[in-house]
Design a protein around this motif. Structure first.
Motif, PDB file in Angstrom:
ATOM      1  N   GLY A  12       0.819  -1.213   0.000  1.00  0.00           N
ATOM      2  CA  GLY A  12       0.000   0.000   0.000  1.00  0.00           C
ATOM      3  C   GLY A  12       0.849   1.257   0.000  1.00  0.00           C
ATOM      4  N   ASP A  13       0.583   2.140   0.971  1.00  0.00           N
ATOM      5  CA  ASP A  13       1.301   3.416   1.063  1.00  0.00           C
ATOM      6  C   ASP A  13       2.526   3.336   1.973  1.00  0.00           C
ATOM      7  OD1 ASP A  13      -0.568   4.610  -0.605  1.00  0.00           O
ATOM      8  OD2 ASP A  13      -1.883   5.144   1.068  1.00  0.00           O
ATOM      9  N   LYS A  14       2.867   2.161   2.428  1.00  0.00           N
ATOM     10  CA  LYS A  14       4.021   2.037   3.321  1.00  0.00           C
ATOM     11  C   LYS A  14       5.322   2.329   2.566  1.00  0.00           C
ATOM     12  CE  LYS A  14       1.863  -1.343   6.397  1.00  0.00           C
ATOM     13  NZ  LYS A  14       1.915  -2.728   6.946  1.00  0.00           N
ATOM     14  N   GLU A  15       6.290   2.842   3.295  1.00  0.00           N
ATOM     15  CA  GLU A  15       7.577   3.171   2.691  1.00  0.00           C
ATOM     16  C   GLU A  15       8.349   1.893   2.360  1.00  0.00           C
ATOM     17  OE1 GLU A  15       8.941   6.017   1.711  1.00  0.00           O
ATOM     18  OE2 GLU A  15       7.050   7.028   2.180  1.00  0.00           O
ATOM     19  N   LEU A  16       8.793   1.836   1.104  1.00  0.00           N
ATOM     20  CA  LEU A  16       9.432   0.626   0.591  1.00  0.00           C
ATOM     21  C   LEU A  16      10.882   0.925   0.221  1.00  0.00           C
ATOM     22  CD1 LEU A  16       8.198  -2.248  -0.148  1.00  0.00           C
ATOM     23  CD2 LEU A  16       8.225  -1.444  -2.501  1.00  0.00           C
ATOM     24  N   ARG A  17      11.775   0.011   0.578  1.00  0.00           N
ATOM     25  CA  ARG A  17      13.178   0.117   0.220  1.00  0.00           C
ATOM     26  C   ARG A  17      13.668  -1.260  -0.228  1.00  0.00           C
ATOM     27  NH1 ARG A  17      11.524   4.505   0.854  1.00  0.00           N
ATOM     28  NH2 ARG A  17      12.393   6.238   2.080  1.00  0.00           N
ATOM     29  N   CYS A  18      14.945  -1.346  -0.605  1.00  0.00           N
ATOM     30  CA  CYS A  18      15.508  -2.618  -1.066  1.00  0.00           C
ATOM     31  C   CYS A  18      16.917  -2.780  -0.543  1.00  0.00           C
ATOM     32  CB  CYS A  18      15.507  -2.645  -2.591  1.00  0.00           C
ATOM     33  SG  CYS A  18      16.200  -4.150  -3.315  1.00  0.00           S
ATOM     34  N   LEU A  43      23.632  -1.148 -11.348  1.00  0.00           N
ATOM     35  CA  LEU A  43      22.194  -1.375 -11.486  1.00  0.00           C
ATOM     36  C   LEU A  43      21.408  -0.109 -11.142  1.00  0.00           C
ATOM     37  CD1 LEU A  43      20.242  -3.872 -12.076  1.00  0.00           C
ATOM     38  CD2 LEU A  43      19.678  -3.650  -9.670  1.00  0.00           C
ATOM     39  N   CYS A  44      21.827   0.584 -10.094  1.00  0.00           N
ATOM     40  CA  CYS A  44      21.136   1.818  -9.705  1.00  0.00           C
ATOM     41  C   CYS A  44      21.183   2.844 -10.828  1.00  0.00           C
ATOM     42  CB  CYS A  44      21.761   2.392  -8.433  1.00  0.00           C
ATOM     43  SG  CYS A  44      21.387   1.432  -6.950  1.00  0.00           S
ATOM     44  N   ASP A  45      22.309   2.941 -11.487  1.00  0.00           N
ATOM     45  CA  ASP A  45      22.434   3.879 -12.606  1.00  0.00           C
ATOM     46  C   ASP A  45      21.512   3.491 -13.761  1.00  0.00           C
ATOM     47  OD1 ASP A  45      24.313   5.301 -11.214  1.00  0.00           O
ATOM     48  OD2 ASP A  45      26.047   4.418 -12.240  1.00  0.00           O
ATOM     49  N   LYS A  46      21.379   2.190 -13.990  1.00  0.00           N
ATOM     50  CA  LYS A  46      20.529   1.718 -15.091  1.00  0.00           C
ATOM     51  C   LYS A  46      19.067   2.080 -14.875  1.00  0.00           C
ATOM     52  CE  LYS A  46      18.954  -2.602 -17.309  1.00  0.00           C
ATOM     53  NZ  LYS A  46      19.092  -2.129 -18.706  1.00  0.00           N
ATOM     54  N   TYR A  47      18.602   1.973 -13.618  1.00  0.00           N
ATOM     55  CA  TYR A  47      17.180   2.171 -13.335  1.00  0.00           C
ATOM     56  C   TYR A  47      16.871   3.477 -12.604  1.00  0.00           C
ATOM     57  CZ  TYR A  47      16.063  -2.545 -14.888  1.00  0.00           C
ATOM     58  OH  TYR A  47      15.877  -3.665 -15.648  1.00  0.00           O
ATOM     59  N   GLY A  48      17.868   4.314 -12.386  1.00  0.00           N
ATOM     60  CA  GLY A  48      17.616   5.567 -11.687  1.00  0.00           C
ATOM     61  C   GLY A  48      17.235   5.364 -10.236  1.00  0.00           C
ATOM     62  N   ILE A  49      17.786   4.325  -9.631  1.00  0.00           N
ATOM     63  CA  ILE A  49      17.504   4.026  -8.223  1.00  0.00           C
ATOM     64  C   ILE A  49      18.438   4.857  -7.346  1.00  0.00           C
ATOM     65  CG2 ILE A  49      17.533   2.223  -6.454  1.00  0.00           C
ATOM     66  CD1 ILE A  49      17.108   0.176  -8.723  1.00  0.00           C
ATOM     67  N   LYS A  50      17.891   5.436  -6.311  1.00  0.00           N
ATOM     68  CA  LYS A  50      18.723   6.152  -5.352  1.00  0.00           C
ATOM     69  C   LYS A  50      19.472   5.130  -4.508  1.00  0.00           C
ATOM     70  CE  LYS A  50      18.635   9.310  -1.416  1.00  0.00           C
ATOM     71  NZ  LYS A  50      17.781  10.090  -0.475  1.00  0.00           N
ATOM     72  N   GLN A  51      20.782   5.276  -4.409  1.00  0.00           N
ATOM     73  CA  GLN A  51      21.593   4.329  -3.659  1.00  0.00           C
ATOM     74  C   GLN A  51      22.109   4.958  -2.376  1.00  0.00           C
ATOM     75  OE1 GLN A  51      25.333   3.073  -5.423  1.00  0.00           O
ATOM     76  NE2 GLN A  51      25.141   1.021  -4.571  1.00  0.00           N
ATOM     77  N   GLU A  52      21.911   4.250  -1.274  1.00  0.00           N
ATOM     78  CA  GLU A  52      22.463   4.668   0.005  1.00  0.00           C
ATOM     79  C   GLU A  52      23.474   3.616   0.458  1.00  0.00           C
ATOM     80  OE1 GLU A  52      19.884   5.930   3.082  1.00  0.00           O
ATOM     81  OE2 GLU A  52      18.522   7.045   1.752  1.00  0.00           O
ATOM     82  N   ILE A  53      24.683   4.055   0.739  1.00  0.00           N
ATOM     83  CA  ILE A  53      25.747   3.157   1.157  1.00  0.00           C
ATOM     84  C   ILE A  53      25.783   3.077   2.678  1.00  0.00           C
ATOM     85  CG2 ILE A  53      28.214   2.639   1.043  1.00  0.00           C
ATOM     86  CD1 ILE A  53      26.840   2.548  -1.647  1.00  0.00           C
ATOM     87  N   VAL A  54      25.739   1.871   3.194  1.00  0.00           N
ATOM     88  CA  VAL A  54      25.813   1.631   4.635  1.00  0.00           C
ATOM     89  C   VAL A  54      27.138   0.936   4.930  1.00  0.00           C
ATOM     90  CG1 VAL A  54      24.747   0.522   6.634  1.00  0.00           C
ATOM     91  CG2 VAL A  54      23.309   1.400   4.769  1.00  0.00           C
ATOM     92  N   SER A  55      27.944   1.532   5.774  1.00  0.00           N
ATOM     93  CA  SER A  55      29.251   0.952   6.086  1.00  0.00           C
ATOM     94  C   SER A  55      29.147  -0.051   7.222  1.00  0.00           C
ATOM     95  CB  SER A  55      30.246   2.050   6.468  1.00  0.00           C
ATOM     96  OG  SER A  55      30.493   2.903   5.370  1.00  0.00           O
ATOM     97  N   MET A  56      29.959  -1.096   7.130  1.00  0.00           N
ATOM     98  CA  MET A  56      30.064  -2.080   8.193  1.00  0.00           C
ATOM     99  C   MET A  56      31.521  -2.497   8.315  1.00  0.00           C
ATOM    100  SD  MET A  56      28.154  -5.787   8.610  1.00  0.00           S
ATOM    101  CE  MET A  56      28.359  -6.786  10.097  1.00  0.00           C
ATOM    102  N   GLU A  57      32.018  -2.609   9.516  1.00  0.00           N
ATOM    103  CA  GLU A  57      33.402  -2.997   9.756  1.00  0.00           C
ATOM    104  C   GLU A  57      33.468  -3.861  10.999  1.00  0.00           C
ATOM    105  OE1 GLU A  57      34.733   1.130  12.006  1.00  0.00           O
ATOM    106  OE2 GLU A  57      34.992   0.946   9.836  1.00  0.00           O
ATOM    107  N   PRO A  58      34.612  -4.454  11.305  1.00  0.00           N
ATOM    108  CA  PRO A  58      34.709  -5.352  12.454  1.00  0.00           C
ATOM    109  C   PRO A  58      34.217  -4.750  13.761  1.00  0.00           C
ATOM    110  CG  PRO A  58      36.663  -5.567  11.096  1.00  0.00           C
ATOM    111  CD  PRO A  58      35.871  -4.442  10.512  1.00  0.00           C
ATOM    112  N   ALA A  59      34.416  -3.450  13.944  1.00  0.00           N
ATOM    113  CA  ALA A  59      33.972  -2.807  15.185  1.00  0.00           C
ATOM    114  C   ALA A  59      32.471  -2.944  15.389  1.00  0.00           C
ATOM    115  CB  ALA A  59      34.376  -1.335  15.180  1.00  0.00           C
ATOM    116  N   ASP A  60      31.712  -3.010  14.283  1.00  0.00           N
ATOM    117  CA  ASP A  60      30.256  -3.171  14.400  1.00  0.00           C
ATOM    118  C   ASP A  60      29.904  -4.515  15.019  1.00  0.00           C
ATOM    119  OD1 ASP A  60      29.189  -0.702  13.146  1.00  0.00           O
ATOM    120  OD2 ASP A  60      30.251  -1.448  11.395  1.00  0.00           O
ATOM    121  N   LEU A  61      30.674  -5.542  14.704  1.00  0.00           N
ATOM    122  CA  LEU A  61      30.452  -6.847  15.317  1.00  0.00           C
ATOM    123  C   LEU A  61      30.812  -6.822  16.795  1.00  0.00           C
ATOM    124  CD1 LEU A  61      31.779  -9.398  12.667  1.00  0.00           C
ATOM    125  CD2 LEU A  61      29.405  -8.911  13.259  1.00  0.00           C
ATOM    126  N   ILE A  62      31.958  -6.256  17.092  1.00  0.00           N
ATOM    127  CA  ILE A  62      32.416  -6.223  18.480  1.00  0.00           C
ATOM    128  C   ILE A  62      31.428  -5.467  19.362  1.00  0.00           C
ATOM    129  CG2 ILE A  62      34.256  -5.413  20.007  1.00  0.00           C
ATOM    130  CD1 ILE A  62      36.167  -5.762  17.580  1.00  0.00           C
TER     131      ILE A  62
END
Length: 480
Positions: free
Chosen positions: A145-151, A200-219
């Motif tokens: 429906g009107d819910k915010e959708l991401r991928c 792929l984002c460039d092909k379809y005009g998708i906005k891309q958000e980069i999320v960083s993850m590193e070992p400290a996130d696990l610790i």
């Protein structure tokens, strides 16, 4: 007093519990000696009930060391059980009766392309797959429906198909890509993931958000991650990081979950027909009975002597209905790897951040259709996910269509090989003092393993995975 997430049944009542055929949703229950039934879709809620004994199930700990998760109908607790996919139980007069499980996806039916003369059906097969995937995405979008959708977009085949299907149907669309930083980059090329996702984002005009993850996130977050999981788990925790970030702007997240298990995406599947099922499955798990015996504490050694893991695998193999080896492997994983590993962490990690994960591949019509295709049709020439690649050739760039499988897998081998802080974290968690108090692992053998690994970490990646498996177990146990 029980919490609001737990329901209670009394001996005078009749309660029917069920789990969907794919195992997307979880169903847990506990039957007490006085005949009362407690049930919930959240294992933590049941574990927190003072009425339910919290004793650890040693058999499940033993299997975790091989599969990296517990296996339904068992859980990590002796008195809490999980329904298997497609299973139904009836509670009446203070007792449970388990309904015979049906083969949910037609693996026991005649393969519609088993005749080699039916090769001309390839075109109609891929057309049917495309139609089912499009219909599945339409259903997801309509229910949203009107819910915010991401991928979630890794740049791999599965998530790229999902993103492409959604992009042509959604006016506004954002994809979250994980950039895993740090480590030696010898075993995993995570930078290539980011670049492929951008393509792929460039092909379809998708906005891309980069999320960083590193070992400290696990610790910093491992204890909370495992608490949210509810049981020991040493698979990928990247979904937890992504869900936490996506929850700031989204209600529903699209993923590529389920594609590997329905389209034959794992490398060991290539061995179907040339090696026995038990041998192939033995290569897909972390350790077999003999491999892990040396690391076990006294309370787990009896299971190794009984060869409890190989015996369990044999029992599950005997349950299979499919006609050829590849389909039998897929049927095996549809009963364990998909529901008890992939879908369990997807469900629990998304729940922890109040978002919902949806995948067009988690569609019963798709699984039923694919189950009736022969192994030769699914993997011609030992090409993984051959039918999905053909079905997606008009919507994905060639570079993504032919990419080697990587996805959101954490580069734990790279991180552990070169991360000083992660090394300190792991060796502290697995210290002799910590292990002696629990008696699940042999402190001396674990210290020998640590030394062998850190003497030459870049040439012993399997040791890294075993050490990480032990670390996650001990962290979970310490949180109890």
């Amino acid at each position: 007093m029980i919490n609001n997430a737990v329901k209670e049944g009394h001996p005078g009542e009749k309660v029917t519990l069920s789990r969907d055929a794919l195992g997307i949703n979880q169903t847990y229950y506990s039957l007490l000696e006085d005949g009362r039934l407690f049930y919930s879709d959240d294992i933590n809620s049941l574990a927190d009930c003072p009425e339910i004994p919290g004793e650890i199930d040693d058999w499940s700990v033993y299997q975790y060391l091989s599969f990296r998760n517990t296996i339904s109908p068992h859980t990590i607790y002796k008195n809490i059980y999980s329904l298997r996919p497609g299973e139904e139980i009836i509670y009446e007069n203070g007792r449970l009766s388990r309904q015979k499980m049906k083969n949910c996806f037609g693996f026991d039916e005649v393969d519609i392309t088993s005749d080699k003369a039916a090769a001309h059906l390839q075109g109609s097969v891929t057309k049917q797959i495309s139609q089912i995937l499009n219909d599945s995405m339409d259903e997801i979008l309509e229910s949203a429906g009107d819910k915010e959708l991401r991928c979630f977009l890794s740049g791999g085949l599965d998530s790229s198909v999902t993103a492409a299907l959604a992009a042509v149907k959604c006016a506004r669309f954002t994809a979250f890509t994980l950039d895993m930083k740090g480590g030696a980059a010898k075993f995993h090329d995570k930078e290539a993931d980011v670049n492929a996702a951008k393509l792929l984002c460039d092909k379809y005009g998708i906005k891309q958000e980069i999320v960083s993850m590193e070992p400290a996130d696990l610790i910093d977050n491992l204890g909370q991650m495992l608490k949210d999981m509810g049981e020991p788990f040493s698979g990928t925790f990247s979904t937890w990081i992504l869900a936490r970030e996506a929850a700031k702007s989204a209600d529903i997240i699209l993923t590529g979950d389920g594609a590997d298990e329905v389209f034959a995406g794992y490398e060991p599947y290539k061995l179907a027909g040339s090696e026995g099922l038990s041998e192939i499955i033995g290569k897909m798990i972390l350790m077999g009975d003999e491999s892990k015996e040396m690391f076990l504490g006294e309370r787990l050694i009896p299971f190794a002597k009984e060869k409890a893991t190989s015996s369990f695998i044999d029992v599950r193999i005997d349950e299979l209905c499919a006609h050829d080896d590849l389909n039998r492997l897929l049927e095996f994983d549809a009963g364990i790897l998909l529901p008890d590993h992939v879908l369990r962490y997807a469900s629990n990690f998304s729940r922890a951040h109040s978002v919902s994960l949806k995948s067009p591949f988690l569609n019963e019509n798709l699984f039923r259709y694919m189950a009736r295709l022969s192994g030769d049709t699914k993997m011609p020439g030992k090409v993984t996910k051959a039918l999905l690649r053909k079905a997606a050739k008009d919507i994905l760039p060639p570079d993504i269509l032919q990419r080697k499988k990587e996805g959101f897998i954490m580069p734990i081998e790279d991180w552990m090989a070169s991360g000083k802080r992660l090394k300190e974290f792991v060796t502290d968690i697995l210290s002799p003092v910590s292990l002696i108090g629990q008696d699940y692992l042999n402190p001396v053998s674990v210290q020998v393993l640590l030394k062998k690994y850190y003497d030459d970490p870049l040439n012993n990646p399997i040791f890294a995975r075993i050490i990480w498996n032990f670390t996650c177990l001990v962290v979970w146990l310490n949180g109890q």
